[in-house]
Scaffold this active site. Structure first.
Site, PDB file in Angstrom:
ATOM      1  N   LYS A  34       0.394  -1.556  -0.354  1.00 49.22           N
ATOM      2  CA  LYS A  34       0.537  -0.361   0.213  1.00 49.22           C
ATOM      3  C   LYS A  34       1.051   1.038  -0.288  1.00 49.22           C
ATOM      4  CE  LYS A  34      -0.820   0.755   4.750  1.00 49.22           C
ATOM      5  NZ  LYS A  34       0.460   1.388   5.370  1.00 49.22           N
ATOM      6  N   THR A  35       1.811   1.165   0.725  1.00 43.54           N
ATOM      7  CA  THR A  35       2.736   2.096   0.900  1.00 43.54           C
ATOM      8  C   THR A  35       3.058   2.490  -0.757  1.00 43.54           C
ATOM      9  OG1 THR A  35       3.536   2.144   3.309  1.00 43.54           O
ATOM     10  CG2 THR A  35       5.086   3.929   1.658  1.00 43.54           C
ATOM     11  N   ASP A 226      -4.125   7.312   4.669  1.00 43.87           N
ATOM     12  CA  ASP A 226      -3.427   6.513   4.910  1.00 43.87           C
ATOM     13  C   ASP A 226      -4.420   5.778   5.978  1.00 43.87           C
ATOM     14  OD1 ASP A 226      -1.865   3.710   4.381  1.00 43.87           O
ATOM     15  OD2 ASP A 226       0.428   5.398   5.660  1.00 43.87           O
ATOM     16  N   GLU A 227      -4.142   4.062   6.013  1.00 43.23           N
ATOM     17  CA  GLU A 227      -4.914   3.875   7.062  1.00 43.23           C
ATOM     18  C   GLU A 227      -5.746   4.344   7.472  1.00 43.23           C
ATOM     19  OE1 GLU A 227      -3.232   1.301   7.940  1.00 43.23           O
ATOM     20  OE2 GLU A 227      -1.221   1.484   8.119  1.00 43.23           O
ATOM     21  N   GLN A 257      -7.672  -4.668   9.761  1.00 46.67           N
ATOM     22  CA  GLN A 257      -6.556  -4.732  10.478  1.00 46.67           C
ATOM     23  C   GLN A 257      -6.856  -2.847  11.181  1.00 46.67           C
ATOM     24  OE1 GLN A 257      -2.154  -4.553   8.719  1.00 46.67           O
ATOM     25  NE2 GLN A 257      -3.562  -4.773   7.047  1.00 46.67           N
ATOM     26  N   ARG A 615       1.718 -10.726  10.987  1.00 45.52           N
ATOM     27  CA  ARG A 615       3.413 -10.143  10.641  1.00 45.52           C
ATOM     28  C   ARG A 615       3.845 -11.081  10.041  1.00 45.52           C
ATOM     29  NH1 ARG A 615       1.457  -5.639   9.899  1.00 45.52           N
ATOM     30  NH2 ARG A 615       0.043  -6.398   9.306  1.00 45.52           N
TER      31      ARG A 615
END
Length: 766
Positions: A34-35, A226-227, A257, A615
Site C-alpha cells: 500500500k505504501t 493512509d490507514e 486491521q 506480521r
C-alpha cells in the site's frame, strides 16, 4: 529521477495509481504494497499535471510519512517532493495552526503538551479544587476529556449535557465538567494545546472561519489518507470538510486491521466510505508480498468469520511455506521456555539473527515469562515501546527551558525549571505568584515581571527578576540564531549542564551524556537539509514542534539492533518479521473477557489476531498455556476460540510439559454455543432493507414529545430517535460502561452511524 516508476506494479496497483479525479478507496490487504501504491500515486498525480503544492497526504506515524517522502523524492527528485504536505494528522494540523493560531487567540509559537504535561495541568487543577487524585485519577480525567474532544464536544457542551453529567455522577466524579473547563482555560492561558487539541482546534478553525476553510479547500485539491480504518470522528469530519469542494479524496486502508476503537477509531469510516461519496472507485489490493501462502490461508480463514467486513482474499507468489505450529504448554513459564528454546534452535539450524524474531502478546503483563526465559538463554531482547529518550527527566528539564524561551506563557515549564538548578525560588514564593496569576487570570510570566508586587521580598524577589532577565536574554537570539546555538547557550547559562557534569556518580554521568545526546540531535537538526517543504527554517520553535510530535507518537525502533522484539500486537501493526510467535491464545485473554459476548468487540479481537498472523513472513507459531498466573492467582485456561477457526490442513500441533495425546484437539464444541446467540441477530443488510422502507431521506423533524432518555437504558435492538438523523435501530453497543458506543442504522437517509451514547441525545421509541 526515476522514469519507469509504473514498472513493477501489478494490475490492481496500477489501476489505483492511474486514477486521477474523483473519490477512490484502495482496500489494501496486509503486505500488499500500500505504501508503494500511495507514493507512486502521488508521483503520478504530479507527472499528470497536478501542482505538488495542491496535494495533502496524511499518515498516522512519522515513519510512514518519512518513507513516503523518500520514495516520492526518488521518483520525482527532492525539490518537487518538498512542496508536498505529507505528515501525520497531528504534524500537518500543527503546521496549519501555527499559521492561523492568532484567529483562535493562540500565539504562533504555542506549546504542544504531551501526555505528562497534560496530566501535570490536571493535577494542579485537582489541588485547586481540593479533589482527591485517587478518585479523580489524572489519567482517567484526561481520557474522559480526550474522548470528549475526539467526539468534538467542548467544555461548554460537556457541562450542558445532562446525560454526560449523569454518567460522571454515577461514577462518583461529578466535577469532571469543571476540571475540563479549567483545563481548557489553563491551556489557553499558557498558550498551549495538547495532542487532542491539534485535531479539535483544527476542526474549530475550519468551522468558525469560513474563509480559512475555503483557503485550505482550494489549496488541497487532492487529499490522500493512509490507514483510513484508524480515523476517529474528528479526523473524519476534518477530512470531510477539506475535501468537500473537489472530492478528490483517496483513502487507503484495510478494515481487517482496524484495531484501535479504544482510541476512538471507528471501522465504520472505511466501511461506509462508499456511502459518503457518489461514484466511488474501489480497488482491492489482494496480492501479498510479505508472507507465505500457508500463513495467508490461516489469516483468510480466520477473518472470514467476521460479519462486518469488506470481502477480500489474500494470495501470494511466495510459495506455500511451512505449516504454522499450534503449541500447547502446561504453564505460562513453560510457554516462555518453549519459545526461548525454539529461538535458539532456529538460530542454530537456519542461521536466523535475533532481530528476525518477534513475540507478540495481547497485554504487556504477559512479557515477564518471556523475558525471564530469554535472559536464562542469554538471548538479547528489547521491549518495544519502552521509555522514550525524550521522556527522561534531564532531557525533559532541558526541553522545558527551550520551550519556555519560545513560549514564556507556558506555566508548566516555568514550574518545572524556575528553581532547577536551585536558585533560591522556593515553593512558597512560587505558590504566591500562582495565586496572583489565578486570581487575575493572567499568565504566571506576567506576575514574575513584578515579584515584589506579588509579595516576594529580598533574595527570592531578586532571584525571580534574574530568572526573567535570563530567559529574555535567550529570547533576543530567537530571530538571529538557530536552534543549536540557543540550546547550547541555554544549557550553559542556566547552569543545568554544569549541575549534571558535577554529579560524578554512574547515574549522573548517564544523565550528562543524555543531555549531550540531546544537543547532538539539535545540531543534526540544524545541519540536515529540509524535507518538509514550506517549513525551511532551523529555528528553535521548529525543532521543538518536531520533537514534541515525535515524543507523543512514539520513538521509532532501531531496526538494525540485533535483539528479539517483544511487544503487544497493537504495537506490532505495520511491522513484519521472518519468525513470529503469537502467544497467549486463551479464552478471556485473547479474545479478552470484555469482548466475548459482543459482536463488535469480538470482531475487533479477531481483527487483532489477523494482524498478529500477518506480521509473519516465513514462520508462525501460535502458543497457549493450560494455566497461567493472573492477578496473583493460578487459573486454568481454555484455548482461544480462534484456534478452532484454523483448518487442520494449514497447521500442525505440538505439546510441551506433558506426554499426552499428540492428536490435534477439538476446540469447537465449547464455543459453538457461545457463537450460536449471534446467529439470531439479523444481518446488516436485512436491517437496512427493513429500515429503508420506513425512513425518509428528507431532513428529520424531531417528534413533538422528543426528550432524550437515559443512555444507560438503551440496549441493542431498540428503536431510537435522533434529533438530526431521525429514527434508527441499535445494532450493537461496544466499549466500556464509562464510554459506550452504539452502532445505529438510520436507514437509507443516513446509514449506519457510530454514536457515543453519553454525548448523543437519543429518545427510545416505545
Amino acid at each position: 529521477m526515476q522514469q519507469n516508476y509504473l514498472d513493477g506494479l501489478n494490475d490492481s496497483q496500477r489501476k489505483a495509481v492511474e486514477h486521477i479525479n474523483g473519490p477512490l478507496m484502495i482496500v489494501a490487504g496486509a503486505g500488499s504494497g500500500k505504501t508503494k501504491v500511495l507514493t507512486t500515486r502521488i508521483a503520478h498525480l504530479i507527472r499528470s499535471g497536478v501542482d505538488s503544492f495542491r496535494i495533502l497526504a496524511l499518515t498516522f506515524t512519522n515513519k510512514a510519512a518519512a518513507e513516503m517522502k523518500e520514495r516520492i523524492g526518488h521518483i520525482l527528485g527532492n525539490s518537487e517532493a518538498r512542496n508536498l504536505f505529507i505528515g501525520t494528522f497531528h504534524s500537518v494540523f500543527a503546521k496549519i495552526l501555527r499559521v492561523e493560531a492568532d484567529k483562535l487567540g493562540y500565539p504562533r509559537n504555542f506549546t504542544i503538551y504531551d501526555t505528562d504535561d497534560a496530566k501535570s495541568v490536571i493535577k494542579t487543577i485537582l489541588t485547586e479544587l481540593n479533589l482527591d487524585d485517587k478518585s479523580y485519577k489524572p489519567a482517567f480525567v484526561l481520557n474522559r476529556i480526550s474522548a470528549a474532544k475526539n467526539a468534538l464536544i467542548g467544555p461548554a457542551e460537556y457541562a450542558e449535557d445532562r446525560l454526560i453529567r449523569q454518567e460522571d455522577e454515577r461514577s462518583n466524579r461529578p466535577l469532571i465538567h469543571e476540571i475540563y473547563k479549567r483545563y481548557a482555560i489553563r491551556c489557553y492561558r499558557n498558550g498551549a494545546m495538547d495532542f487532542d487539541d491539534l485535531l479539535f482546534k483544527m476542526y474549530e478553525l475550519l468551522v468558525r472561519f469560513p474563509e480559512v476553510l475555503s483557503k485550505y479547500q482550494n489549496k488541497f485539491q487532492y487529499i490522500l489518507i493512509d490507514e483510513y480504518q484508524d480515523t476517529n470522528t474528528s479526523q473524519y469530519q476534518i477530512i470531510k470538510m477539506l475535501g468537500a469542494v473537489h472530492e478528490n479524496i483517496c483513502v487507503v486502508g484495510d478494515d481487517a486491521q482496524s484495531i484501535y476503537s479504544f482510541r476512538g477509531a471507528t471501522v465504520q469510516n472505511i466501511l461506509q466510505f462508499k456511502d459518503d461519496y457518489q461514484d466511488v472507485n474501489v480497488v482491492k489490493l489482494e496480492q501479498n508480498y510479505r508472507s507465505t501462502q500457508s500463513i495467508l490461508n490461516v489469516a483468510n480463514r480466520v477473518i472470514s468469520n467476521n460479519k462486518n467486513q469488506i470481502e477480500k482474499s489474500l494470495w501470494t507468489d511466495n510459495g506455500t511455506g511451512e505449516k504454522i505450529r499450534i503449541v500447547r504448554t502446561m504453564t505460562d513459564n513453560d510457554e516462555g521456555r518453549y519459545i526461548a528454546d525454539t529461538i535458539s534452535e532456529m538460530k542454530l539450524r537456519y542461521h536466523y539473527a535475533n532481530k528476525d524474531f518477534a513475540i507478540l502478546y495481547r497485554t504487556n503483563a504477559q512479557s515477564r515469562a518471556f523475558e525471564e526465559s530469554l535472559r536464562k538463554k542469554n538471548i538479547p531482547y528489547k521491549i518495544y515501546g519502552g521509555l522514550s529518550f525524550y521522556q527522561r527527566k534531564e532531557v525533559k528539564d532541558m526541553l522545558a527551558y527551550l520551550r519556555l524561551i519560545v513560549n514564556p506563557r507556558d506555566e508548566e515549564n516555568i514550574k518545572r525549571v524556575i528553581n532547577y538548578p536551585v536558585r533560591g525560588i522556593g515553593k512558597t514564593s512560587l505558590d504566591r505568584m500562582l495565586i496572583i496569576a489565578g486570581e487575575h487570570n493572567i499568565p504566571l510570566w506576567e506576575v514574575m515581571h513584578n515579584p515584589v508586587g506579588a509579595g516576594l521580598k529580598g533574595a527570592a524577589a531578586a532571584a525571580v527578576e534574574n530568572f526573567v532577565i535570563m530567559i529574555k536574554s535567550f529570547q533576543t537570539s530567537l530571530e538571529k540564531d538557530n536552534a543549536y546555538d540557543i540550546a547550547f547557550n541555554a544549557g550553559k547559562h542556566t547552569g543545568l549542564v554544569r549541575e549534571l557534569y558535577n554529579d560524578k556518580s554512574v547515574e549522573g554521568l548517564a544523565r550528562y551524556e543524555n543531555i549531550q545526546e540531546l544537543l547532538n540531535s539539535i545540531k543534526e537538526f540544524t545541519e540536515t537539509p529540509d524535507e518538509e517543504g514550506e517549513l525551511t527554517d532551523k529555528s528553535l520553535g521548529s525543532y521543538l514542534q518536531q520533537i514534541t510530535l515525535l515524543t507523543e507518537v512514539g520513538k521509532e525502533d532501531d531496526e538494525n539492533q540485533d535483539v528479539v522484539r517483544l511487544m503487544t500486537i497493537h504495537a506490532a501493526k505495520g511491522l513484519e518479521y521472518p519468525c513470529v510467535f503469537s502467544v497467549g491464545l486463551e479464552e478471556n485473554l485473547f479474545p479478552s473477557t470484555m469482548s466475548l459476548y459482543d459482536r463488535e468487540g469480538l470482531e475487533e479481537e479477531r481483527r487483532l489476531f489477523y494482524v498478529a498472523v500477518t506480521r509473519a513472513k516465513e514462520r508462525l507459531w501460535i502458543t497457549y498455556a493450560n494455566s497461567r498466573y493472573r492477578f496473583g492467582n493460578l487459573v486454568s485456561n481454555e484455548p482461544s476460540r480462534f484456534l478452532d477457526e484454523i483448518p487442520s490442513e494449514y497447521s500442525e500441533t505440538a505439546y510441551t510439559g506433558t506426554a499426552g495425546n499428540q492428536q490435534r484437539p477439538s476446540f469447537g464444541p465449547r464455543f459453538a454455543q457461545k457463537e450460536q446467540s449471534f446467529e439470531k441477530v439479523p444481518s446488516l443488510k436485512q436491517l437496512a432493507d427493513k429500515l429503508q422502507k420506513n425512513t425518509s431521506t428528507a431532513a428529520h423533524t424531531p417528534s413533538a414529545d422528543f426528550a432524550a432518555d437515559d443512555p444507560a437504558e438503551i440496549q441493542k435492538g431498540m428503536k431510537v430517535e435522533h434529533q438530526k438523523f431521525g429514527f434508527g435501530q441499535v445494532l450493537t453497543i461496544e466499549g466500556s460502561s464509562n464510554n459506550p458506543i452504539a452502532t445505529i442504522d438510520f436507514g437509507a437517509g443516513h446509514g449506519q452511524k457510530k454514536i457515543m451514547l453519553f454525548y448523543a441525545k437519543l429518545r427510545i421509541v416505545r
